[in-house]
Design a protein around this motif. Structure first.
Motif, PDB file in Angstrom:
ATOM      1  N   THR A  25       0.783  -1.244   0.000  1.00 52.26           N
ATOM      2  CA  THR A  25       0.000   0.000   0.000  1.00 52.26           C
ATOM      3  C   THR A  25       0.812   1.290   0.000  1.00 52.26           C
ATOM      4  N   THR A  41      -3.491   7.252  -4.822  1.00 51.73           N
ATOM      5  CA  THR A  41      -4.806   6.925  -4.271  1.00 51.73           C
ATOM      6  C   THR A  41      -4.798   7.216  -2.779  1.00 51.73           C
ATOM      7  N   ASP A  42      -5.986   7.325  -2.201  1.00 49.61           N
ATOM      8  CA  ASP A  42      -6.064   7.427  -0.739  1.00 49.61           C
ATOM      9  C   ASP A  42      -6.551   6.102  -0.138  1.00 49.61           C
ATOM     10  N   TRP A  43      -6.737   5.086  -0.984  1.00 45.27           N
ATOM     11  CA  TRP A  43      -7.134   3.730  -0.601  1.00 45.27           C
ATOM     12  C   TRP A  43      -8.548   3.658  -0.018  1.00 45.27           C
ATOM     13  N   LYS A  44      -9.327   4.725  -0.081  1.00 47.03           N
ATOM     14  CA  LYS A  44     -10.697   4.684   0.441  1.00 47.03           C
ATOM     15  C   LYS A  44     -11.626   4.067  -0.593  1.00 47.03           C
ATOM     16  N   VAL A  45     -12.585   3.244  -0.126  1.00 46.55           N
ATOM     17  CA  VAL A  45     -13.546   2.614  -1.020  1.00 46.55           C
ATOM     18  C   VAL A  45     -14.277   3.698  -1.817  1.00 46.55           C
ATOM     19  N   SER A  47     -12.783   5.560  -4.078  1.00 45.55           N
ATOM     20  CA  SER A  47     -11.780   6.504  -4.586  1.00 45.55           C
ATOM     21  C   SER A  47     -11.089   5.938  -5.823  1.00 45.55           C
ATOM     22  N   ASN A  69     -11.508  -2.290   1.095  1.00 40.12           N
ATOM     23  CA  ASN A  69     -10.295  -2.043   1.869  1.00 40.12           C
ATOM     24  C   ASN A  69     -10.565  -2.462   3.301  1.00 40.12           C
ATOM     25  N   TYR A  77      -9.518  -3.641  -6.151  1.00 34.39           N
ATOM     26  CA  TYR A  77      -9.804  -2.494  -7.010  1.00 34.39           C
ATOM     27  C   TYR A  77     -10.036  -2.946  -8.445  1.00 34.39           C
TER      28      TYR A  77
END
Length: 145
Positions: A25, A41-45, A47, A69, A77
């Motif tokens: 990550t 990315t900010d790794w938020k669902v 995004s 996540n 993703y």
């Protein structure tokens, strides 16, 4: 279209799960096993996730959306690559999921699944590259910091 095609790689890595999570990550580490690719990315669902860089003389900007996540355990993703030669539309995206499972204090299983290929060419490319890809991630994770 061959959306039933799936490539799976599994490797045991001799480090704690938190280290494997970081390798999967942190953009600065991802760059090492994705050939210099910058991950944004900010790794938020929900995004966007962008993979961009230069390959030879060609600039690229591959993309997708974070679907799941579960911190420390799972990322999923959607993914589309301009190198696929396919139009940027939903049916040409595949899905990438990686799962991190502790097997002991210092052993972690990493499973990588890529599925929903739009053609056999993309599938074959992933099948052929998966063993080396997983070995590279293992080597980076196990390297002393």
């Amino acid at each position: 279209m061959r959306h039933d095609l799936k490539v799976t790689g599994v490797v045991d890595i001799n480090v704690p799960a938190a280290r494997v999570w970081d390798v999967m990550t942190k953009p600065s580490i991802i760059k090492e096993y994705l050939f210099g690719t910058e991950t944004v990315t900010d790794w938020k669902v929900g995004s966007e996730i962008i993979f961009q860089g230069e390959y030879g003389e060609t600039s690229y900007r591959d993309k997708g959306v974070i679907l799941e996540n579960e911190p420390g355990a799972l990322i999923s993703y959607s993914y589309w690559s301009g190198f696929s030669g396919l139009e940027d539309k939903p049916e040409n995206y595949n899905k990438v999921t990686y799962t991190i499972t502790p097997k002991g204090a210092n052993v972690t299983e990493l499973q990588w699944i890529q599925e929903g290929f739009a053609n056999e060419e993309g599938y074959n490319h992933s099948v052929n590259g998966m063993p080396q890809f997983m070995d590279q991630i293992k080597g980076i994770a196990e390297r002393k910091a």
